[in-house]
Design a protein around this motif. Structure first.
Motif, PDB file in Angstrom:
ATOM      1  N   ASN A 181      46.368 117.744  -7.531  1.00 14.97           N
ATOM      2  CA  ASN A 181      45.242 117.809  -6.594  1.00 14.97           C
ATOM      3  C   ASN A 181      44.913 116.439  -6.017  1.00 14.97           C
ATOM      4  OD1 ASN A 181      44.916 120.570  -6.932  1.00 14.97           O
ATOM      5  ND2 ASN A 181      43.430 120.356  -8.587  1.00 14.97           N
ATOM      6  N   GLU A 182      45.037 115.421  -6.861  1.00 18.36           N
ATOM      7  CA  GLU A 182      44.783 114.046  -6.422  1.00 18.36           C
ATOM      8  C   GLU A 182      45.879 113.582  -5.460  1.00 18.36           C
ATOM      9  OE1 GLU A 182      44.592 109.941  -8.815  1.00 18.36           O
ATOM     10  OE2 GLU A 182      43.191 111.447  -9.564  1.00 18.36           O
ATOM     11  N   PHE A 183      47.101 114.040  -5.705  1.00 24.15           N
ATOM     12  CA  PHE A 183      48.258 113.644  -4.886  1.00 24.15           C
ATOM     13  C   PHE A 183      48.234 114.302  -3.509  1.00 24.15           C
ATOM     14  CE2 PHE A 183      52.575 114.869  -3.510  1.00 24.15           C
ATOM     15  CZ  PHE A 183      53.123 113.605  -3.288  1.00 24.15           C
ATOM     16  N   SER A 184      48.006 115.619  -3.488  1.00 23.07           N
ATOM     17  CA  SER A 184      48.121 116.371  -2.234  1.00 23.07           C
ATOM     18  C   SER A 184      46.795 116.538  -1.499  1.00 23.07           C
ATOM     19  CB  SER A 184      48.707 117.759  -2.517  1.00 23.07           C
ATOM     20  OG  SER A 184      47.819 118.514  -3.323  1.00 23.07           O
ATOM     21  N   GLY A 185      45.679 116.439  -2.241  1.00 24.59           N
ATOM     22  CA  GLY A 185      44.378 116.677  -1.626  1.00 24.59           C
ATOM     23  C   GLY A 185      44.118 118.137  -1.349  1.00 24.59           C
ATOM     24  N   LYS A 186      44.985 119.021  -1.888  1.00 22.31           N
ATOM     25  CA  LYS A 186      44.824 120.457  -1.690  1.00 22.31           C
ATOM     26  C   LYS A 186      44.543 121.122  -3.030  1.00 22.31           C
ATOM     27  CE  LYS A 186      48.086 120.491   2.183  1.00 22.31           C
ATOM     28  NZ  LYS A 186      49.361 121.041   2.682  1.00 22.31           N
ATOM     29  N   ARG A 187      43.768 122.195  -3.008  1.00 21.22           N
ATOM     30  CA  ARG A 187      43.391 122.900  -4.234  1.00 21.22           C
ATOM     31  C   ARG A 187      44.301 124.109  -4.463  1.00 21.22           C
ATOM     32  NH1 ARG A 187      40.434 120.012  -7.837  1.00 21.22           N
ATOM     33  NH2 ARG A 187      39.020 118.643  -6.694  1.00 21.22           N
ATOM     34  N   LYS A 188      45.567 123.841  -4.694  1.00 21.70           N
ATOM     35  CA  LYS A 188      46.496 124.918  -5.012  1.00 21.70           C
ATOM     36  C   LYS A 188      46.515 125.159  -6.518  1.00 21.70           C
ATOM     37  CE  LYS A 188      49.856 124.661  -1.240  1.00 21.70           C
ATOM     38  NZ  LYS A 188      51.303 124.549  -0.923  1.00 21.70           N
ATOM     39  N   ARG A 189      46.752 126.415  -6.919  1.00 23.51           N
ATOM     40  CA  ARG A 189      46.875 126.718  -8.346  1.00 23.51           C
ATOM     41  C   ARG A 189      48.206 126.185  -8.859  1.00 23.51           C
ATOM     42  NH1 ARG A 189      48.006 131.451 -11.699  1.00 23.51           N
ATOM     43  NH2 ARG A 189      48.719 132.591  -9.863  1.00 23.51           N
ATOM     44  N   PHE A 190      48.146 125.351  -9.885  1.00 25.42           N
ATOM     45  CA  PHE A 190      49.348 124.724 -10.448  1.00 25.42           C
ATOM     46  C   PHE A 190      49.698 125.429 -11.756  1.00 25.42           C
ATOM     47  CE2 PHE A 190      51.972 121.734 -12.675  1.00 25.42           C
ATOM     48  CZ  PHE A 190      52.646 121.018 -11.694  1.00 25.42           C
ATOM     49  N   VAL A 191      50.927 125.964 -11.841  1.00 24.38           N
ATOM     50  CA  VAL A 191      51.360 126.699 -13.030  1.00 24.38           C
ATOM     51  C   VAL A 191      52.604 126.032 -13.623  1.00 24.38           C
ATOM     52  CG1 VAL A 191      52.147 128.908 -13.965  1.00 24.38           C
ATOM     53  CG2 VAL A 191      50.480 128.861 -12.095  1.00 24.38           C
ATOM     54  N   LEU A 192      52.551 125.742 -14.910  1.00 23.42           N
ATOM     55  CA  LEU A 192      53.690 125.172 -15.631  1.00 23.42           C
ATOM     56  C   LEU A 192      54.219 126.207 -16.607  1.00 23.42           C
ATOM     57  CD1 LEU A 192      55.543 122.852 -16.599  1.00 23.42           C
ATOM     58  CD2 LEU A 192      53.702 122.184 -18.166  1.00 23.42           C
ATOM     59  N   ASP A 193      55.538 126.417 -16.587  1.00 22.67           N
ATOM     60  CA  ASP A 193      56.170 127.358 -17.522  1.00 22.67           C
ATOM     61  C   ASP A 193      57.327 126.652 -18.215  1.00 22.67           C
ATOM     62  OD1 ASP A 193      56.776 129.594 -18.931  1.00 22.67           O
ATOM     63  OD2 ASP A 193      57.484 130.780 -17.229  1.00 22.67           O
ATOM     64  N   ILE A 194      57.337 126.682 -19.545  1.00 25.37           N
ATOM     65  CA  ILE A 194      58.406 126.056 -20.338  1.00 25.37           C
ATOM     66  C   ILE A 194      59.206 127.142 -21.043  1.00 25.37           C
ATOM     67  CG2 ILE A 194      58.930 124.520 -22.274  1.00 25.37           C
ATOM     68  CD1 ILE A 194      56.477 122.907 -21.615  1.00 25.37           C
ATOM     69  N   GLU A 195      60.513 127.145 -20.793  1.00 23.48           N
ATOM     70  CA  GLU A 195      61.428 128.101 -21.423  1.00 23.48           C
ATOM     71  C   GLU A 195      60.950 129.554 -21.246  1.00 23.48           C
ATOM     72  OE1 GLU A 195      64.232 127.341 -22.397  1.00 23.48           O
ATOM     73  OE2 GLU A 195      64.236 125.210 -22.901  1.00 23.48           O
ATOM     74  N   ASN A 196      60.421 129.855 -20.048  1.00 21.27           N
ATOM     75  CA  ASN A 196      59.971 131.213 -19.694  1.00 21.27           C
ATOM     76  C   ASN A 196      58.931 131.748 -20.676  1.00 21.27           C
ATOM     77  OD1 ASN A 196      59.998 133.504 -18.016  1.00 21.27           O
ATOM     78  ND2 ASN A 196      61.404 134.581 -19.375  1.00 21.27           N
ATOM     79  N   TYR A 197      58.111 130.861 -21.242  1.00 15.07           N
ATOM     80  CA  TYR A 197      57.088 131.295 -22.201  1.00 15.07           C
ATOM     81  C   TYR A 197      56.098 132.268 -21.558  1.00 15.07           C
ATOM     82  CZ  TYR A 197      52.763 131.218 -24.879  1.00 15.07           C
ATOM     83  OH  TYR A 197      51.631 131.601 -25.551  1.00 15.07           O
ATOM     84  N   ARG A 198      55.681 131.976 -20.345  1.00 13.50           N
ATOM     85  CA  ARG A 198      54.631 132.797 -19.734  1.00 13.50           C
ATOM     86  C   ARG A 198      55.126 134.218 -19.476  1.00 13.50           C
ATOM     87  NH1 ARG A 198      50.462 129.703 -19.402  1.00 13.50           N
ATOM     88  NH2 ARG A 198      50.614 127.475 -18.871  1.00 13.50           N
ATOM     89  N   GLY A 199      56.393 134.357 -19.084  1.00 20.37           N
ATOM     90  CA  GLY A 199      56.941 135.697 -18.891  1.00 20.37           C
ATOM     91  C   GLY A 199      57.003 136.474 -20.195  1.00 20.37           C
ATOM     92  N   LYS A 200      57.439 135.779 -21.269  1.00 23.56           N
ATOM     93  CA  LYS A 200      57.520 136.427 -22.578  1.00 23.56           C
ATOM     94  C   LYS A 200      56.129 136.766 -23.096  1.00 23.56           C
ATOM     95  CE  LYS A 200      61.744 133.884 -23.760  1.00 23.56           C
ATOM     96  NZ  LYS A 200      62.319 132.825 -24.624  1.00 23.56           N
ATOM     97  N   ARG A 201      55.164 135.868 -22.871  1.00 27.32           N
ATOM     98  CA  ARG A 201      53.795 136.094 -23.321  1.00 27.32           C
ATOM     99  C   ARG A 201      53.190 137.291 -22.594  1.00 27.32           C
ATOM    100  NH1 ARG A 201      50.081 136.097 -27.245  1.00 27.32           N
ATOM    101  NH2 ARG A 201      48.024 135.364 -26.586  1.00 27.32           N
ATOM    102  N   GLU A 202      53.499 137.415 -21.305  1.00 31.07           N
ATOM    103  CA  GLU A 202      52.977 138.548 -20.539  1.00 31.07           C
ATOM    104  C   GLU A 202      53.475 139.874 -21.106  1.00 31.07           C
ATOM    105  OE1 GLU A 202      52.945 140.326 -15.967  1.00 31.07           O
ATOM    106  OE2 GLU A 202      53.594 138.271 -16.342  1.00 31.07           O
ATOM    107  N   GLU A 203      54.781 139.930 -21.449  1.00 34.73           N
ATOM    108  CA  GLU A 203      55.331 141.152 -22.029  1.00 34.73           C
ATOM    109  C   GLU A 203      54.691 141.451 -23.380  1.00 34.73           C
ATOM    110  OE1 GLU A 203      57.315 143.312 -20.494  1.00 34.73           O
ATOM    111  OE2 GLU A 203      57.009 141.979 -18.773  1.00 34.73           O
ATOM    112  N   THR A 204      54.444 140.391 -24.179  1.00 33.98           N
ATOM    113  CA  THR A 204      53.792 140.576 -25.481  1.00 33.98           C
ATOM    114  C   THR A 204      52.386 141.144 -25.308  1.00 33.98           C
ATOM    115  OG1 THR A 204      55.045 138.753 -26.483  1.00 33.98           O
ATOM    116  CG2 THR A 204      52.982 139.389 -27.558  1.00 33.98           C
ATOM    117  N   LEU A 205      51.641 140.629 -24.331  1.00 31.60           N
ATOM    118  CA  LEU A 205      50.270 141.090 -24.092  1.00 31.60           C
ATOM    119  C   LEU A 205      50.246 142.523 -23.564  1.00 31.60           C
ATOM    120  CD1 LEU A 205      48.728 137.860 -22.525  1.00 31.60           C
ATOM    121  CD2 LEU A 205      48.238 138.821 -24.774  1.00 31.60           C
ATOM    122  N   LYS A 206      51.223 142.872 -22.748  1.00 28.97           N
ATOM    123  CA  LYS A 206      51.288 144.248 -22.255  1.00 28.97           C
ATOM    124  C   LYS A 206      51.553 145.215 -23.404  1.00 28.97           C
ATOM    125  CE  LYS A 206      52.782 143.349 -17.487  1.00 28.97           C
ATOM    126  NZ  LYS A 206      53.883 143.513 -16.513  1.00 28.97           N
ATOM    127  N   ALA A 207      52.465 144.817 -24.310  1.00 26.62           N
ATOM    128  CA  ALA A 207      52.753 145.657 -25.471  1.00 26.62           C
ATOM    129  C   ALA A 207      51.519 145.781 -26.364  1.00 26.62           C
ATOM    130  CB  ALA A 207      53.922 145.071 -26.266  1.00 26.62           C
TER     131      ALA A 207
END
Length: 269
Positions: A181-207
């Motif tokens: 946000n400091e670099f671009s001056g824009k308020r974009k949503r920033f998402v970090l994913d390591i080793e597809n954790y967020r995709g796996k977590r989403e499937e776990t939460l759905k189950a």
């Protein structure tokens, strides 16, 4: 089936003591109230790991045992980041300072720019700089649209920076978002994913959502899930929004806000 009897000043406290002893989540257990308790008598409960969660529970205990030392090291590494927003900003400035120092050195050698010139870094550059400092071999993939920046990190044993339930991952993401946000001056949503954790977590939460739907449908009793981030709560709500037997609601205050799964048409307090 593993179980634990526990006491407490109230039934809720007795349940918490039993869950702590079992190292289990509330949605994975069956609870039997043995004694209601009173003015001079403690409440007593029997908490047992549910049959449908036994395999998951046993696997979790093995993973916790194997990863205990590594988890402690990772949590210690990000203690300041997780403890307080001011400490997060302090850590952010420290990393930025080191990154700017290296960039200034490269700029002086290559293009001989003014010594006083400083250069801001993007959220993606911050993440690359962090992994360089940690001496990790990794690959970074960036996807960006008008609303979101998604940065995926793979390789270099980077999975150990996820932390329990993504705590460290979310902390790194927060700092990278501030930097971006400091670099671009824009308020974009920033998402970090390591080793597809967020995709796996989403499937776990759905189950999990479907298991709780089945459990509430059978028992007719509401179930309170453990605290989750806003995005994780959204996954639970979305997964069960078309259910014919249950509905969901969020309660509590951040960072301990949680989802309650309850029978449809029941009163929400």
């Amino acid at each position: 089936m593993k179980s634990c009897e526990a006491t407490g000043k109230t039934i809720e406290k007795a349940i918490e003591n039993a869950l702590l002893e079992l190292n289990a989540s509330r949605e994975d257990v069956d609870i039997k109230i043995l004694e209601e308790g009173g003015l001079f008598k403690k409440a007593k409960v029997l908490v047992t790991i549910s049959d449908d969660c036994s395999e998951k529970y046993n696997k979790k205990q093995v993973e916790i045992s194997d990863d205990e030392d590594l988890e402690l090291d990772v949590k210690s590494m990000f203690k300041d980041i997780l403890s307080d927003e001011k400490e997060i900003e302090k850590e952010n400035k420290k990393v930025l300072k080191e990154t700017e120092k290296e960039e200034k050195k490269a700029e002086k050698e290559e293009v001989k720019k003014d010594k006083k010139e400083t250069k801001k870094v993007s959220g993606t550059d911050f993440i690359k700089g962090l992994f360089d400092i940690l001496a990790r071999d990794f690959n970074v993939f960036k996807e960006e649209d008008e609303e979101r920046i998604l940065v995926k990190v793979e390789g270099g044993n980077s999975g150990d920076l996820i932390g329990y339930r993504g705590e460290c991952l979310n902390a790194i993401q927060y700092v990278a978002s501030v930097v971006e946000n400091e670099f671009s001056g824009k308020r974009k949503r920033f998402v970090l994913d390591i080793e597809n954790y967020r995709g796996k977590r989403e499937e776990t939460l759905k189950a999990l959502a479907r298991r709780m739907e089945n459990k509430v449908g059978k028992t007719g009793h509401a179930i309170k899930l453990e605290p989750m981030t806003a995005n994780e709560r959204r996954i639970i709500h979305t997964e069960l929004q078309s259910s014919e037997t249950v509905t969901t609601t969020s309660k509590g205050t951040e960072p301990n806000r949680y989802v309650v799964v309850l029978p449809k048409n029941s009163e929400i307090n």
